[in-house]
Design a protein around this motif. Structure first.
Motif, PDB file in Angstrom:
ATOM      1  N   ARG A 256      -4.068  13.416  -7.078  1.00 13.97           N
ATOM      2  CA  ARG A 256      -3.828  12.128  -6.415  1.00 13.97           C
ATOM      3  C   ARG A 256      -3.808  12.286  -4.905  1.00 13.97           C
ATOM      4  N   GLY A 261      -6.156   8.936  -4.166  1.00 11.85           N
ATOM      5  CA  GLY A 261      -5.898   7.896  -5.166  1.00 11.85           C
ATOM      6  C   GLY A 261      -6.910   7.923  -6.272  1.00 11.85           C
ATOM      7  N   GLU A 268      -3.848   2.946 -12.990  1.00 16.50           N
ATOM      8  CA  GLU A 268      -2.621   2.260 -13.395  1.00 16.50           C
ATOM      9  C   GLU A 268      -1.775   3.135 -14.315  1.00 16.50           C
ATOM     10  N   GLU A 271       0.298   5.720 -12.290  1.00 18.65           N
ATOM     11  CA  GLU A 271       1.453   5.101 -11.640  1.00 18.65           C
ATOM     12  C   GLU A 271       2.528   4.765 -12.672  1.00 18.65           C
ATOM     13  N   ASN A 312       8.113  11.331  -2.572  1.00 15.89           N
ATOM     14  CA  ASN A 312       7.202  10.599  -1.685  1.00 15.89           C
ATOM     15  C   ASN A 312       7.132  11.233  -0.306  1.00 15.89           C
ATOM     16  N   ARG A 327      -2.004   5.534   2.968  1.00 17.27           N
ATOM     17  CA  ARG A 327      -1.843   4.920   1.657  1.00 17.27           C
ATOM     18  C   ARG A 327      -0.469   5.236   1.066  1.00 17.27           C
ATOM     19  N   LEU A 328      -0.001   6.470   1.236  1.00 13.04           N
ATOM     20  CA  LEU A 328       1.309   6.849   0.708  1.00 13.04           C
ATOM     21  C   LEU A 328       2.435   6.146   1.458  1.00 13.04           C
ATOM     22  N   GLU A 330       2.228   3.172   2.827  1.00 18.91           N
ATOM     23  CA  GLU A 330       2.233   1.790   2.368  1.00 18.91           C
ATOM     24  C   GLU A 330       2.850   1.672   0.977  1.00 18.91           C
ATOM     25  N   SER A 331       2.552   2.635   0.101  1.00 20.01           N
ATOM     26  CA  SER A 331       3.124   2.614  -1.244  1.00 20.01           C
ATOM     27  C   SER A 331       4.640   2.772  -1.194  1.00 20.01           C
ATOM     28  N   SER A 334       6.232  -0.418   0.115  1.00 26.53           N
ATOM     29  CA  SER A 334       6.199  -1.468  -0.900  1.00 26.53           C
ATOM     30  C   SER A 334       7.317  -1.270  -1.925  1.00 26.53           C
ATOM     31  N   GLU A 335       7.517  -0.030  -2.384  1.00 30.96           N
ATOM     32  CA  GLU A 335       8.601   0.238  -3.333  1.00 30.96           C
ATOM     33  C   GLU A 335       9.962  -0.042  -2.710  1.00 30.96           C
TER      34      GLU A 335
END
Length: 618
Positions: A256, A261, A268, A271, A312, A327-328, A330-331, A334-335
């Protein structure tokens, strides 16, 4: 098949301007239908055998017709149109407009490789429809049954292609590619059915064939095969994990990070697997400690986020490319936002939490509000790290000042100023977190960080002034940078551990000192150059022409529409106003009596009326 027959009519809209696109690209697509280039080339190498570059054909078609943007509906429409053109070219129609007559491609018809291409387009059309349904199944779960039906249809067509390729008329390379293609689609079907052993066997078979083909040809031809091997490797590891290989989860996480990604069926599911693993660990987590205070954690979503926080952060530190890091980040943000929202929903029902105080303990926030402050601190700190990471990349480009293409916008100091403004705003929000008003160490730490980022912000503001040759302003800002930097370095004694992730202040001080010398030299040189080039005939001021008739100077603006001739509108000038008259003597003048000159008032009433009648009025 009936559902797929409707694609040209409804799917034509999927490629917006499908008819126009078909006509515009009709020449190229007809050439594709008529190209026996692969077959003719193969005929020279393998005699009269047929050849079909299966992987190359589907990859090129997918990239050119929608899959670059994940538009499976557009690709499905393309497959239907190309299939219809092939049938027309080969005169292999399914009856006429009045009656359907089913036909199958048999081994006797294999005189042209386009018959193999016809079966391949059948499989691709069914597969693209399945992937389209997979996207829609996120909101409509019932479509999953249709998805599995289309995947089974794709596998059926692929098996038919493999059976046709077993003929002696087909070369060995096409046979291997057909076997790999069938194994790939079969593995995807088993993957969706969660039949992990059958799926991993199919994927391993596909991987082995493509690896053999890659080793048998040149590097240029092997690129496609190696790409397909990389695509299915995460699926293999995921199946191995579900079978019982616990070490596969670590390899999936590394894949990943390396690939930026995963895509396709695995995205999906991976994740969901990470969330499921953390949820199992979250059952044992009951509290969290932050800045000397322990608070209970009862919300599952918050538990899962806090458990994955360390993973993370380590993943961000190990990420190789900037795109993966972004990307990480942003992830993770978001969490964190989802966890904060969950805490807010718990705070709403309790009306006593509005004051955020505990009974008998004024000034101390409740556990739930303190947990909210902790999550907000994580969100703001992560945003600061993300912006700082972006600033480092821009800073290298700005300071190196390498010439770039005109088509690309080169980074400017203003971009960095904006990033540091956002960082300083985040630091201000950190100071306002409830529950930390009395924490002097926290306030001091945030104050030092603010000084460091203010110093860098002033430095890049100075750089922006250098670009427009405002030397005085740039020198003043450099002095301000040194002031902030010295304050931060002198007060950072007890906070060196918490400030070690910040930009290096000593390096900034060295850089600013050298920058000041170059700015002073540039200011002196610029002043000398301006005196040498300036002449009496080119002196120009802002006076209008009416005020400088006695002085000659070259002013090209006089022949333009904006010529400065007079002041317009004219300015106001002082003028004397009308005098005011004040009669001060009037108050001291004594007027003569006038009673004798006034007519006395006659008596009125009935007596006066009678006297008036008889003439007795005086």
């Amino acid at each position: 098949m009936a559902a797929e027959k409707q694609v040209p009519a409804g799917g034509g809209g999927s490629s917006s301007g499908g008819s126009g696109g078909g006509r515009g690209a009709g020449g190229e697509e007809n050439k594709e239908n008529e190209r026996p280039s692969a077959g003719s080339k193969a005929n020279k190498e393998f005699g009269d055998s047929l050849s079909l570059e299966i992987l190359q054909i589907i990859k090129e078609s997918q990239q050119q017709h929608g899959l670059r943007h994940g538009d499976f509906q557009r690709y499905r429409g393309y497959c239907s149109r190309r299939q219809r053109r092939l049938r027309k070219t080969l005169n292999f129609k399914m009856g006429n407009r009045h009656k359907f007559t089913g036909k199958k491609v048999t081994e006797d018809l294999l005189t042209d490789n386009r018959y193999l291409l016809l079966v391949l387009m059948d499989a691709e059309r069914a597969w693209s429809y399945a992937m389209q349904l997979k996207q829609e199944a996120n909101t409509e779960p019932r479509k999953r049954f249709h998805l599995l039906s289309r995947l089974r249809k794709a596998v059926k067509h692929a098996e038919e292609l493999e059976r046709l390729c077993e003929s002696n008329r087909v070369d060995a390379k096409t046979k291997l590619e057909a076997q790999a293609y069938t194994a790939y689609l079969s593995g995807m079907l088993r993957f969706e059915h969660q039949e992990w052993k059958a799926a991993i066997e199919a994927f391993n078979k596909c991987k082995t064939i493509y690896e053999k083909l890659a080793s048998a040809f040149t590097e240029e031809q092997a690129v496609l095969y190696n790409q397909r091997v990389e695509e299915i490797s995460p699926n293999i590891r995921y199946c191995a994990y579900n079978i019982g290989d616990q070490s596969a989860i670590n390899e999936l996480m590394q894949m990943r990070l390396r690939s930026g990604g995963t895509e396709g069926l695995l995205a999906e599911k991976l994740e969901a697997l990470i969330t499921q693993t953390r949820a199992k660990q979250a059952a044992t987590m009951s509290e969290v400690e932050w800045r000397g205070r322990t608070v209970p954690v009862k919300i599952d979503k918050v538990r899962i986020f806090l458990l994955g926080l360390a993973d993370n952060e380590s993943a961000i530190a190990q990420a190789e490319s900037e795109e993966t890091k972004e990307r990480l980040f942003e992830s993770m943000l978001s969490e964190c936002r989802d966890a904060i929202q969950a805490v807010r929903e718990e705070l709403k029902p309790d009306q006593k939490q509005r004051d955020y105080t505990l009974e008998g303990e004024s000034g101390k926030v409740s556990n739930l509000q303190y947990l909210h402050s902790y999550l907000t601190y994580i969100k703001l700190s992560t945003a600061i790290k993300r912006n700082e990471n972006m600033a480092k990349g821009l800073q290298k480009a700005v300071l190196q000042q390498q010439p770039e293409d005109d088509s690309k916008r080169s980074p400017r100091p203003q971009d960095l100023i904006r990033l540091y403004d956002i960082i300083l705003q985040n630091l201000v929000e950190l100071l306002q977190l409830p529950g930390l008003e009395e924490d002097r160490a926290f306030q001091k730490e945030i104050g030092l960080k603010t000084l460091v980022y203010k110093a860098y912000r002033c430095f890049f503001i100075a750089q922006s002034y250098v670009l427009v040759k405002k030397w005085s302003e740039a020198l003043v800002l450099c002095d301000r940078v040194l002031k902030y930097a010295h304050e931060a370095s002198s007060d950072a004694g007890a906070f060196k551990n918490s400030l070690r992730d910040l930009p290096d202040v000593q390096e900034l001080i060295t850089q600013v000192r050298s920058e000041k010398c170059s700015l002073q030299a540039a200011a002196i040189l610029d002043t000398n150059d301006s005196h040498q080039t300036e002449t009496s005939f080119q002196v120009k001021d802002n006076k209008p022409l009416v005020e400088r008739f006695e002085t000659f100077c070259l002013d090209p603006s006089l022949v333009t529409k904006q010529a400065n001739l007079v002041h317009f509108p004219p300015g106001f000038q002082p003028i004397p106003c009308k005098p005011l008259f004040f009669d001060l003597a009037l108050n001291h003048v004594a007027f003569p009596p006038l009673e004798d000159k006034l007519e006395q008032k006659t008596k009125s009433g009935l007596t006066g009326y009678i006297k008036g009648i008889f003439g007795f009025r005086s």
